[in-house]
Enzyme design. Structure first.
Site, PDB file in Angstrom:
ATOM      1  N   HIS A 170      61.221  57.375  -3.317  1.00  0.00           N
ATOM      2  CA  HIS A 170      60.192  57.225  -2.342  1.00  0.00           C
ATOM      3  C   HIS A 170      60.933  56.697  -1.178  1.00  0.00           C
ATOM      4  O   HIS A 170      60.797  56.596   0.158  1.00  0.00           O
ATOM      5  CB  HIS A 170      59.096  56.821  -2.490  1.00  0.00           C
ATOM      6  CG  HIS A 170      58.066  57.088  -0.609  1.00  0.00           C
ATOM      7  ND1 HIS A 170      58.488  57.834   0.231  1.00  0.00           N
ATOM      8  CD2 HIS A 170      57.367  56.589  -0.667  1.00  0.00           C
ATOM      9  CE1 HIS A 170      57.655  58.089   1.110  1.00  0.00           C
ATOM     10  NE2 HIS A 170      57.255  57.168   0.606  1.00  0.00           N
ATOM     11  N   GLU A 227      47.583  55.812  -3.577  1.00  0.00           N
ATOM     12  CA  GLU A 227      47.386  56.478  -2.105  1.00  0.00           C
ATOM     13  C   GLU A 227      46.473  56.731  -2.312  1.00  0.00           C
ATOM     14  O   GLU A 227      46.192  57.608  -2.468  1.00  0.00           O
ATOM     15  CB  GLU A 227      48.756  55.170  -1.169  1.00  0.00           C
ATOM     16  CG  GLU A 227      49.519  54.494  -0.829  1.00  0.00           C
ATOM     17  CD  GLU A 227      50.182  54.531  -0.575  1.00  0.00           C
ATOM     18  OE1 GLU A 227      50.976  53.699  -0.044  1.00  0.00           O
ATOM     19  OE2 GLU A 227      51.492  56.056  -0.727  1.00  0.00           O
ATOM     20  N   HIS A 251      47.943  59.874  -3.687  1.00  0.00           N
ATOM     21  CA  HIS A 251      48.302  60.166  -4.817  1.00  0.00           C
ATOM     22  C   HIS A 251      49.594  59.092  -4.919  1.00  0.00           C
ATOM     23  O   HIS A 251      48.886  57.625  -4.744  1.00  0.00           O
ATOM     24  CB  HIS A 251      49.819  61.339  -3.110  1.00  0.00           C
ATOM     25  CG  HIS A 251      50.261  59.912  -2.267  1.00  0.00           C
ATOM     26  ND1 HIS A 251      49.241  59.486  -1.014  1.00  0.00           N
ATOM     27  CD2 HIS A 251      51.026  59.053  -2.697  1.00  0.00           C
ATOM     28  CE1 HIS A 251      49.776  59.125  -0.189  1.00  0.00           C
ATOM     29  NE2 HIS A 251      51.311  58.112  -0.742  1.00  0.00           N
ATOM     30  N   ASP A 260      53.487  56.647  -5.786  1.00  0.00           N
ATOM     31  CA  ASP A 260      54.622  56.743  -5.011  1.00  0.00           C
ATOM     32  C   ASP A 260      55.625  56.362  -6.300  1.00  0.00           C
ATOM     33  O   ASP A 260      55.331  55.619  -7.271  1.00  0.00           O
ATOM     34  CB  ASP A 260      54.546  55.787  -3.865  1.00  0.00           C
ATOM     35  CG  ASP A 260      54.225  55.643  -2.714  1.00  0.00           C
ATOM     36  OD1 ASP A 260      53.552  56.671  -2.878  1.00  0.00           O
ATOM     37  OD2 ASP A 260      54.344  55.046  -1.446  1.00  0.00           O
ATOM     38  N   HIS A 279      53.270  63.761  -0.703  1.00  0.00           N
ATOM     39  CA  HIS A 279      51.899  62.073  -0.685  1.00  0.00           C
ATOM     40  C   HIS A 279      50.829  62.794   0.384  1.00  0.00           C
ATOM     41  O   HIS A 279      50.378  61.870   1.147  1.00  0.00           O
ATOM     42  CB  HIS A 279      52.850  61.308   0.521  1.00  0.00           C
ATOM     43  CG  HIS A 279      53.719  60.799  -0.610  1.00  0.00           C
ATOM     44  ND1 HIS A 279      54.373  59.113  -1.231  1.00  0.00           N
ATOM     45  CD2 HIS A 279      55.385  61.135  -0.705  1.00  0.00           C
ATOM     46  CE1 HIS A 279      55.534  59.560  -1.505  1.00  0.00           C
ATOM     47  NE2 HIS A 279      56.592  60.286  -1.474  1.00  0.00           N
TER      48      HIS A 279
END
Length: 212
Positions: free
Chosen positions: A52, A174, A46, A48, A42
């Site tokens: 996760h 994110e 990145h 998810d 992460h």
């Protein structure tokens, strides 16, 4: 047709959080250059995978890539204060345009804080209420400029927001950057490495202005 590509990714460099880049071979000695990359799953910009925050859930190599590529709507939330909650009311003006298959890029300009001490502690974040609302509407992807969709210092919030989005198979991206450079509608691309069993992966995210 004029097209413009906008890079939405943070640079990856040795010494950033979760990244080590070491020489492996050198041109002068071996005839070619290679490096060894040690990447936290992460790190930087990145994506998810459901795994996760959900044991036994879909992994990085199992993501539906059609969710990661396509038209996206940029929502300007740059007036949000540090530590502010992003709520359903903040997206109400766009509600008629948010439904099954939507890709949303939430602009907060928080990427401007990336080298500041408050980057990981004081960012605006998605409320539990909004996470449920996005899930109910069948949204495909949510991208944010913050290091997380939820507060890193509040595990209950962190878990609940992530699990709500990931149970709905919403792709989370994110640590985006430069959303302020985008018009309201763009063509978005962010694809991960095909990591078997992966819970997350750095991505190169871009937007293309001028196509749909």
């Amino acid at each position: 047709m004029n097209q413009r590509i906008i890079d939405l990714s943070l640079p990856v460099y040795h010494g950033m959080r979760g990244v080590e880049i070491q020489p492996n071979t050198a041109y002068d000695q071996d005839g070619f250059n290679t490096t060894r990359l040690h990447l936290y799953s992460h790190a930087g910009t990145h994506m998810d995978a459901p795994l996760h925050f959900l044991n036994g859930a879909r992994t990085m190599d199992q993501l539906e890539l059609n969710k990661c590529v396509g038209p996206a709507r940029v929502i300007d939330l740059s007036s949000k204060d540090p530590n502010g909650l992003i709520t359903v009311a903040d997206l109400s003006a766009y509600a008629a345009k948010i439904g099954p298959g939507s890709r949303l890029l939430l602009r907060t300009d928080w990427d401007l804080h990336v080298d500041q001490p408050d980057y990981r502690t004081s960012f605006p974040r998605i409320s539990v209420e909004l996470a449920a609302w996005l899930a109910e509407r069948g949204v495909w992807l949510v991208g944010v400029e913050m290091p997380s969709v939820a507060a890193l210092g509040d595990y209950e919030e962190l878990r609940t927001v992530h699990q709500t989005l990931l149970r709905a198979e919403i792709v989370i991206v994110e640590c985006l950057a430069n959303l302020r450079e985008l018009p309201e509608e763009v063509f978005f691309i962010a694809t991960p490495l095909k990591i078997q069993g992966g819970d997350g992966c750095p991505v190169r995210a871009i937007a293309i202005e001028g196509i749909r």
